[in-house]
Design a protein around this motif. Structure first.
Motif, mmCIF file in Angstrom:
data_model
loop_
_atom_site.group_PDB
_atom_site.id
_atom_site.type_symbol
_atom_site.label_atom_id
_atom_site.label_comp_id
_atom_site.label_asym_id
_atom_site.label_seq_id
_atom_site.Cartn_x
_atom_site.Cartn_y
_atom_site.Cartn_z
ATOM 1 N N LEU A 1 31.454 13.183 -29.162
ATOM 2 C CA LEU A 1 30.775 12.489 -30.254
ATOM 3 C C LEU A 1 29.332 12.153 -29.884
ATOM 4 C CD1 LEU A 1 30.857 11.208 -33.066
ATOM 5 C CD2 LEU A 1 31.770 9.129 -32.018
ATOM 6 N N THR A 2 29.130 11.596 -28.689
ATOM 7 C CA THR A 2 27.760 11.227 -28.282
ATOM 8 C C THR A 2 26.876 12.466 -28.135
ATOM 9 O OG1 THR A 2 28.559 11.136 -25.996
ATOM 10 C CG2 THR A 2 28.352 9.053 -27.149
ATOM 11 N N THR A 3 27.439 13.546 -27.600
ATOM 12 C CA THR A 3 26.670 14.790 -27.472
ATOM 13 C C THR A 3 26.221 15.286 -28.838
ATOM 14 O OG1 THR A 3 27.894 15.410 -25.484
ATOM 15 C CG2 THR A 3 26.727 17.181 -26.630
ATOM 16 N N ARG A 4 27.154 15.240 -29.809
ATOM 17 C CA ARG A 4 26.836 15.711 -31.163
ATOM 18 C C ARG A 4 25.775 14.821 -31.817
ATOM 19 N NH1 ARG A 4 25.696 19.572 -33.873
ATOM 20 N NH2 ARG A 4 26.328 19.757 -36.030
ATOM 21 N N MET A 5 25.869 13.507 -31.597
ATOM 22 C CA MET A 5 24.883 12.586 -32.162
ATOM 23 C C MET A 5 23.503 12.858 -31.588
ATOM 24 S SD MET A 5 27.171 9.106 -32.250
ATOM 25 C CE MET A 5 25.943 8.003 -32.950
ATOM 26 N N GLU A 6 23.443 13.121 -30.282
ATOM 27 C CA GLU A 6 22.158 13.416 -29.644
ATOM 28 C C GLU A 6 21.569 14.714 -30.190
ATOM 29 O OE1 GLU A 6 23.352 13.258 -25.583
ATOM 30 O OE2 GLU A 6 23.402 11.053 -25.547
ATOM 31 N N GLU A 7 22.442 15.726 -30.397
ATOM 32 C CA GLU A 7 21.989 17.005 -30.961
ATOM 33 C C GLU A 7 21.378 16.816 -32.351
ATOM 34 O OE1 GLU A 7 25.470 19.835 -28.947
ATOM 35 O OE2 GLU A 7 25.416 19.563 -31.119
ATOM 36 N N MET A 8 21.939 15.865 -33.118
ATOM 37 C CA MET A 8 21.497 15.670 -34.499
ATOM 38 C C MET A 8 20.457 14.563 -34.637
ATOM 39 S SD MET A 8 25.132 16.188 -36.488
ATOM 40 C CE MET A 8 24.417 16.321 -38.138
ATOM 41 N N GLY A 9 20.007 14.012 -33.503
ATOM 42 C CA GLY A 9 18.945 13.009 -33.530
ATOM 43 C C GLY A 9 19.394 11.657 -34.047
ATOM 44 N N ILE A 10 20.680 11.325 -33.899
ATOM 45 C CA ILE A 10 21.191 10.027 -34.350
ATOM 46 C C ILE A 10 21.210 9.091 -33.142
ATOM 47 C CG2 ILE A 10 23.213 8.817 -35.275
ATOM 48 C CD1 ILE A 10 23.806 11.495 -36.786
ATOM 49 N N PRO A 11 20.463 7.975 -33.191
ATOM 50 C CA PRO A 11 20.317 7.106 -32.013
ATOM 51 C C PRO A 11 21.635 6.443 -31.595
ATOM 52 C CG PRO A 11 19.287 6.108 -33.949
ATOM 53 C CD PRO A 11 19.706 7.482 -34.350
ATOM 54 N N THR A 12 22.150 6.834 -30.448
ATOM 55 C CA THR A 12 23.443 6.304 -29.975
ATOM 56 C C THR A 12 23.341 4.820 -29.626
ATOM 57 O OG1 THR A 12 22.893 7.107 -27.764
ATOM 58 C CG2 THR A 12 24.300 8.508 -29.116
ATOM 59 N N GLU A 13 22.163 4.357 -29.179
ATOM 60 C CA GLU A 13 22.037 2.951 -28.782
ATOM 61 C C GLU A 13 22.193 2.023 -29.995
ATOM 62 O OE1 GLU A 13 17.906 4.638 -29.452
ATOM 63 O OE2 GLU A 13 19.748 5.257 -28.387
ATOM 64 N N GLU A 14 21.761 2.489 -31.180
ATOM 65 C CA GLU A 14 21.909 1.672 -32.383
ATOM 66 C C GLU A 14 23.337 1.699 -32.925
ATOM 67 O OE1 GLU A 14 19.087 2.507 -35.452
ATOM 68 O OE2 GLU A 14 17.367 2.437 -34.077
ATOM 69 N N MET A 15 24.092 2.711 -32.534
ATOM 70 C CA MET A 15 25.466 2.878 -33.029
ATOM 71 C C MET A 15 26.487 2.473 -31.968
ATOM 72 S SD MET A 15 25.246 4.159 -36.147
ATOM 73 C CE MET A 15 26.680 5.151 -36.504
ATOM 74 N N TRP A 16 26.087 1.577 -31.066
ATOM 75 C CA TRP A 16 26.970 1.163 -29.969
ATOM 76 C C TRP A 16 28.302 0.639 -30.484
ATOM 77 C CZ3 TRP A 16 28.546 -3.855 -30.153
ATOM 78 C CH2 TRP A 16 27.795 -4.726 -30.964
ATOM 79 N N TRP A 17 28.261 -0.089 -31.606
ATOM 80 C CA TRP A 17 29.476 -0.683 -32.177
ATOM 81 C C TRP A 17 30.454 0.384 -32.651
ATOM 82 C CZ3 TRP A 17 29.792 0.828 -37.267
ATOM 83 C CH2 TRP A 17 28.597 1.228 -37.871
ATOM 84 N N TYR A 18 29.903 1.481 -33.190
ATOM 85 C CA TYR A 18 30.750 2.589 -33.655
ATOM 86 C C TYR A 18 31.357 3.318 -32.456
ATOM 87 C CZ TYR A 18 32.003 6.831 -36.290
ATOM 88 O OH TYR A 18 32.667 7.895 -36.863
#
Length: 483
Positions: free
Chosen positions: A420-437
């Protein structure tokens, strides 16, 4: 006489009140005079059927009858008698009429004639008084009730997800901003950007585009939940398919895989449509005739192959055909429709996003049944969808209906933290802001799935209305937010 003593017209039509004195209240649809007797057609919103009131000038003052014009609101006391004319079993002989509200016939815009839907959209605050919109909104109510009943009876829990959020679930960026800052003179940071630290929530926030992500959080504790609430997209679109404010139904289920998700969605759709067929017969028969008239006015090649009621029964009575995106692409690419260039968008390569015309072809021409398409290319789907073992596709599903194309979209969610985190990084979605998810994947993760149904799309399908603005009471679209 107390207002709560009134009898609804729906009840007068369903039960025998012959010989009884009753009080009815409603709005005049039409009035005609015949042999010194006034016939008033009254509607109170409880049914599409009007109720006939017979008013004798010897009983009712001429001044009152003059004011009982189309649109006026009346309170009528009288006796129910067997009807002398055709159309209904009984009618009401008026002994007393009180004008609750006048409607000047020179100014009241809803006169007894056929009004275009375009004209009625301009007076959306009054259009609900027409037969068409009365039927639409009674059906909408029945569908909303059926949604809650279905999930309640299945043991799901109703969760109210936030309308104000800091996340954009789809990553589309077309959101309405929420702020209390002075728009004429917003505070700025040293870099010259708006300083959201001084805003109400101390961060940038917007109206939600989906309750899904928060729904997933709830499913990790309650197992099976659903949301049913307003969502907002700031898409500057004036098509018949888009609204800026609409309602979404989003179930999320722990311990469900992609097949479980498909099974639930098919069962749910059939239940909700069956409920409408059983409980809104008169309204749907009226809307079926209205849709047929509208269809007949179109060019032959633009007409629907099925009538409204036929389409609804088609969905309820057929098993949904299930196939992968890859299989669908092969069918479409090799179809005569594609070879003869009858599609506006020709299907050539694997990986293209399907258009409504392709979806409808699969449902209406090829399979002749509703379709569940699965396993889409990951490049055209959202970050949270579970990646399949082939590395190219995700465990997504879209449900396709006749006349409308996609009505439901969903997937098994990606429960594996690293993927999931790899895919988010690929799509430019900030993982630090989605820590709760991501915490739902860090602590006690489990396979889970869900889907989304745009409620207005469902109401549109069931009522046969061609424009999505006609299935929500107060449509919000670019340039339109009057009331």
């Amino acid at each position: 006489m107390a207002f709560n003593k009134r009898i609804k017209i729906k009840e007068l039509l369903e039960k025998d009140y012959t010989g009884q004195k009753v009080t009815v209240m409603g709005w005049v649809r039409t009035k005609r005079n015949n042999k010194n007797v006034a016939f008033i057609s009254l509607n109170d919103g409880s049914s599409i059927t009007n109720y006939q009131i017979v008013a004798d000038p010897n009983e009712i003052a001429e001044e009152i009858l003059k004011r009982a014009t189309t649109g006026a609101c009346l309170k009528i006391h009288g006796t129910i008698v067997a009807s002398q004319g055709s159309g209904q079993q009984t009618e009401l002989n008026a002994q007393q009429i009180e004008i609750l509200g006048d409607a000047d016939p020179e100014k009241y815009p809803l006169q007894p004639k056929k009004h275009s839907l375009e004209f009625l959209r301009e007076i959306a605050h009054l259009r609900i008084r027409t037969n068409t919109f009365g039927a639409v909104f009674r059906v909408r109510h029945a569908l909303a009730y059926a949604v809650h009943k279905y999930f309640n009876d299945k043991g799901f829990f109703y969760i109210h997800t936030p309308i104000i959020t800091a996340s954009d679930a789809e990553g589309a960026g077309e959101t309405f901003k929420v702020t209390t800052l002075d728009l004429k003179n917003p505070p700025l940071t040293e870099e010259g950007k708006i300083d959201f630290k001084q805003d109400f929530f101390e961060r940038e926030t917007n109206l939600t585009v989906s309750g899904q992500l928060e729904g997933e959080l709830a499913a990790m504790g309650l197992a099976e939940i659903y949301t049913f609430g307003p969502t907002f997209r700031a898409e500057n679109s004036n098509t018949t398919r888009h609204l800026a404010e609409f309602w979404m139904i989003e179930p999320e289920m722990a311990f469900y895989d992609a097949e479980d998700n498909q099974n639930l969605a098919e069962d749910f759709l059939k239940y909700v449509i069956s409920y409408a067929l059983e409980n809104c017969k008169e309204d749907l028969e009226f809307l079926d005739k209205r849709a047929a008239e509208e269809d007949n006015a179109k060019k032959a090649d633009q007409r629907s192959e099925m009538g409204l009621l036929e389409r609804l029964k088609f969905v309820v009575e057929n098993e949904f055909q299930r196939l992968t995106y890859t299989e669908a692409i092969d069918i479409l690419r090799n179809s005569n429709h594609n070879k003869k260039k009858k599609f506006q968008y020709l299907v050539e390569n694997w990986g293209v996003d399907l258009q409504s015309e392709h979806e409808r072809y699969l449902v209406e021409k090829h399979f002749k049944k509703p379709v569940i398409l699965t396993d889409y290319p990951k490049e055209i789907k959202a970050f949270y969808m579970r990646q399949n073992e082939d590395g190219k596709t995700v465990a997504a599903m879209d449900i396709l209906f006749p006349g409308i194309g996609e009505i439901v979209g969903g997937s098994q969610r990606e429960e594996r933290l690293e993927l999931l985190t790899t895919r988010m990084e690929e799509m430019g979605i900030p993982t630090e802001e989605m820590w709760w998810y991501l915490d739902t994947r860090r602590f006690g993760s489990t396979p889970h799935a869900g889907f989304g149904l745009g409620f207005e799309r469902m109401v549109q399908f069931v009522t046969g209305m061609g424009n999505i603005r006609d299935v929500i009471a107060f449509p919000r679209t670019p340039g339109h937010a009057e009331f």
